[in-house]
Structures are given as structure tokens and as C-alpha cells.
Design a protein around this motif. Sequence first.
Motif, mmCIF file in Angstrom:
data_model
loop_
_atom_site.group_PDB
_atom_site.id
_atom_site.type_symbol
_atom_site.label_atom_id
_atom_site.label_comp_id
_atom_site.label_asym_id
_atom_site.label_seq_id
_atom_site.Cartn_x
_atom_site.Cartn_y
_atom_site.Cartn_z
ATOM 1 N N TYR A 178 26.046 12.346 7.455
ATOM 2 C CA TYR A 178 24.653 12.215 7.907
ATOM 3 C C TYR A 178 24.483 10.954 8.742
ATOM 4 O O TYR A 178 24.986 9.888 8.374
ATOM 5 C CB TYR A 178 23.715 12.227 6.695
ATOM 6 N N GLU A 179 23.782 11.094 9.846
ATOM 7 C CA GLU A 179 23.729 10.022 10.834
ATOM 8 C C GLU A 179 22.576 9.046 10.659
ATOM 9 O O GLU A 179 22.480 8.077 11.410
ATOM 10 C CB GLU A 179 23.676 10.625 12.254
ATOM 11 N N GLU A 180 21.706 9.281 9.677
ATOM 12 C CA GLU A 180 20.615 8.337 9.436
ATOM 13 C C GLU A 180 20.440 8.083 7.942
ATOM 14 O O GLU A 180 20.305 9.019 7.160
ATOM 15 C CB GLU A 180 19.296 8.857 10.028
ATOM 16 N N TRP A 181 20.461 6.809 7.601
ATOM 17 C CA TRP A 181 20.132 6.377 6.248
ATOM 18 C C TRP A 181 18.903 5.473 6.340
ATOM 19 O O TRP A 181 18.597 4.946 7.411
ATOM 20 C CB TRP A 181 21.270 5.586 5.620
ATOM 21 N N ALA A 182 18.219 5.283 5.231
ATOM 22 C CA ALA A 182 17.029 4.433 5.245
ATOM 23 C C ALA A 182 16.877 3.692 3.929
ATOM 24 O O ALA A 182 17.297 4.181 2.873
ATOM 25 C CB ALA A 182 15.779 5.273 5.521
ATOM 26 N N PHE A 183 16.295 2.514 4.005
ATOM 27 C CA PHE A 183 15.981 1.751 2.799
ATOM 28 C C PHE A 183 14.815 0.819 3.116
ATOM 29 O O PHE A 183 14.444 0.622 4.283
ATOM 30 C CB PHE A 183 17.198 0.944 2.307
ATOM 31 N N SER A 184 14.224 0.256 2.090
ATOM 32 C CA SER A 184 13.115 -0.674 2.282
ATOM 33 C C SER A 184 13.102 -1.698 1.160
ATOM 34 O O SER A 184 13.666 -1.473 0.082
ATOM 35 C CB SER A 184 11.777 0.075 2.338
ATOM 36 N N PHE A 185 12.455 -2.818 1.420
ATOM 37 C CA PHE A 185 12.296 -3.842 0.395
ATOM 38 C C PHE A 185 11.099 -4.713 0.744
ATOM 39 O O PHE A 185 10.650 -4.759 1.899
ATOM 40 C CB PHE A 185 13.565 -4.696 0.244
ATOM 41 N N SER A 186 10.580 -5.388 -0.256
ATOM 42 C CA SER A 186 9.431 -6.274 -0.070
ATOM 43 C C SER A 186 9.735 -7.638 -0.660
ATOM 44 O O SER A 186 10.572 -7.776 -1.558
ATOM 45 C CB SER A 186 8.183 -5.688 -0.753
ATOM 46 N N LYS A 187 9.045 -8.643 -0.151
ATOM 47 C CA LYS A 187 9.176 -9.989 -0.704
ATOM 48 C C LYS A 187 7.860 -10.728 -0.524
ATOM 49 O O LYS A 187 7.060 -10.420 0.380
ATOM 50 C CB LYS A 187 10.304 -10.759 -0.030
ATOM 51 N N ASP A 188 7.623 -11.680 -1.381
ATOM 52 C CA ASP A 188 6.417 -12.498 -1.275
ATOM 53 C C ASP A 188 6.598 -13.528 -0.174
ATOM 54 O O ASP A 188 7.564 -14.302 -0.187
ATOM 55 C CB ASP A 188 6.124 -13.199 -2.604
ATOM 56 N N VAL A 189 5.680 -13.522 0.785
ATOM 57 C CA VAL A 189 5.708 -14.506 1.874
ATOM 58 C C VAL A 189 5.077 -15.810 1.401
ATOM 59 O O VAL A 189 5.600 -16.903 1.623
ATOM 60 C CB VAL A 189 4.965 -13.956 3.108
ATOM 61 N N LYS A 190 3.953 -15.663 0.744
ATOM 62 C CA LYS A 190 3.262 -16.780 0.117
ATOM 63 C C LYS A 190 2.278 -16.183 -0.877
ATOM 64 O O LYS A 190 2.188 -14.950 -1.000
ATOM 65 C CB LYS A 190 2.535 -17.642 1.153
ATOM 66 N N ALA A 191 1.552 -17.011 -1.573
ATOM 67 C CA ALA A 191 0.614 -16.511 -2.575
ATOM 68 C C ALA A 191 -0.373 -15.541 -1.947
ATOM 69 O O ALA A 191 -1.042 -15.866 -0.964
ATOM 70 C CB ALA A 191 -0.135 -17.678 -3.222
ATOM 71 N N GLY A 192 -0.431 -14.311 -2.481
ATOM 72 C CA GLY A 192 -1.377 -13.313 -1.990
ATOM 73 C C GLY A 192 -0.942 -12.554 -0.762
ATOM 74 O O GLY A 192 -1.678 -11.705 -0.258
ATOM 75 N N LEU A 193 0.280 -12.813 -0.269
ATOM 76 C CA LEU A 193 0.755 -12.140 0.938
ATOM 77 C C LEU A 193 2.181 -11.642 0.721
ATOM 78 O O LEU A 193 3.066 -12.411 0.336
ATOM 79 C CB LEU A 193 0.716 -13.090 2.134
ATOM 80 N N THR A 194 2.398 -10.352 0.947
ATOM 81 C CA THR A 194 3.729 -9.776 0.779
ATOM 82 C C THR A 194 4.218 -9.178 2.099
ATOM 83 O O THR A 194 3.438 -8.623 2.876
ATOM 84 C CB THR A 194 3.728 -8.688 -0.320
ATOM 85 N N GLY A 195 5.500 -9.304 2.357
ATOM 86 C CA GLY A 195 6.104 -8.737 3.560
ATOM 87 C C GLY A 195 6.990 -7.566 3.205
ATOM 88 O O GLY A 195 7.768 -7.637 2.246
ATOM 89 N N THR A 196 6.876 -6.465 3.941
ATOM 90 C CA THR A 196 7.643 -5.248 3.668
ATOM 91 C C THR A 196 8.510 -4.885 4.868
ATOM 92 O O THR A 196 8.020 -4.841 6.001
ATOM 93 C CB THR A 196 6.714 -4.073 3.336
#
Length: 222
Positions: A178-196
Motif C-alpha cells: 500500500y502506497e499511503e500510510w497515515a498517523f497523527s499526534f498531539s502535544k501541548d504548545v502551552k497552557a490551554g493550547l494544543t498542537g495537532t
Amino acid sequence: MKNIYLLMVIALLLVSCKKENTSPKSETITSGSKWGISIGSSPQEVFAQLQQAGVQYNFNTVAILNRPVYTKPEQIKDLLPLYQSVILQSNASLPAGAYIQFPGDKVTAIVQFPSSNAQETKWPLDVPDDAAIHINDAVTSLYNKLAAIYQVSAYSNYQLVLPDKTLAKPYDTDMANYEEWAFSFSKDVKAGLTGTTSARLIFKNKKLVAIKYDYSENVLAI
């Protein structure tokens, strides 16, 4: 004039910095590496790199895009030990079936759908005990149970779906098809703000040729 020129340079620098940190952000990488995942790697090498990245960035599965549903237990006989769950579902417009979880070596959860809100101790409910899948059944026994279930006419046309590939279990050689795989993750950027981050891995001729990803930041609800 010098002061005006200096102010213009500062303004341009501020705009430039702002653009670099703008969210959302999209990027395609075709050389080098990202998150320790290297362009030019084979599917098996990429899987090993994902296992390392998963520890660092706190994700534990990768999706294999465009993978078909299966129609016979023998099609997934060798794949079952490499996954942590399987879905059995009818091909009706409103599917019925069960979600079987086995993150380790035994079945730990059976969820019947669409009507059941509670976990079952076995599935299907209307077949003899020796043919049904039970909580605590060994993963090594699942294929024989599935083969028996598919001999029952009510379930002979059910579809089998393998959910996302767990990084905790060994590499599945079928992933290379298969030629496409996918994944995701999130992390806290600062208090009250998350980056995905949502990423796609693109393969051609059994080699990783591109990493495409989107990044966005969201305020956490209180």
C-alpha cells in the motif's frame, strides 16, 4: 530616512516570523527526514522508524490507507497476531457485527453493534459456545473460531476489517503493498493550547518518497 528604513526592515522581519509560526501549516518533504522518518527508506525500515517516533511523540498506531475489507477468515489468518483488533460486520446499509479487541495475547473486549451498549462475554450470541469468540480466548485460537463462525449461514457473508496497525506488534509485510500510510499526534504548545499533526507517508516502488503533513493549533475547551 535611516530610521524609516530601519522600521521597514523590522516590520518585514516581524511579518516573516509571523508567517513561519502561522497555524494551520502544511508541508511536503521529499528529501531528508522528519520525526526520524527518512525519505528513501523501505516500508519495513519506515515501520521501525515509526516505532521510535511513536515513543517520542506519543502515538501507537499507523493507518494503512485504501486497504480493502476481507471476506474470508483465511485472508487474515497470518495477519491476526500482528494486530490488536478486528471488526466483523454485515454488508448491510446499517452494518451489524462485533469489534473484537486483543491488544496482547488474549481477547480483552467484545463490543456488539449497533444495538449493544455493553461489552459481551462472547460473540456471536446465537452460535454454540465452542464456535463463539469469548473473552480471554487466545489470539492463536481466533482463526479457528472465525472459520467456524463463517460456516454459519447468517455470518457467511460478513466482512472482516483490520483497524490501524499497532506499532507494539511486529511489522506486517502486507503493509508494503500500500502506497499511503497515515498517523497523527498531539502535544501541548502551552497552557490551554494544543498542537495537532496529521501526516501521510507516500511510497513508490517500495520506497518512501514523500512525507506530507498538516499542523494546526487549537484552544482547549475548559
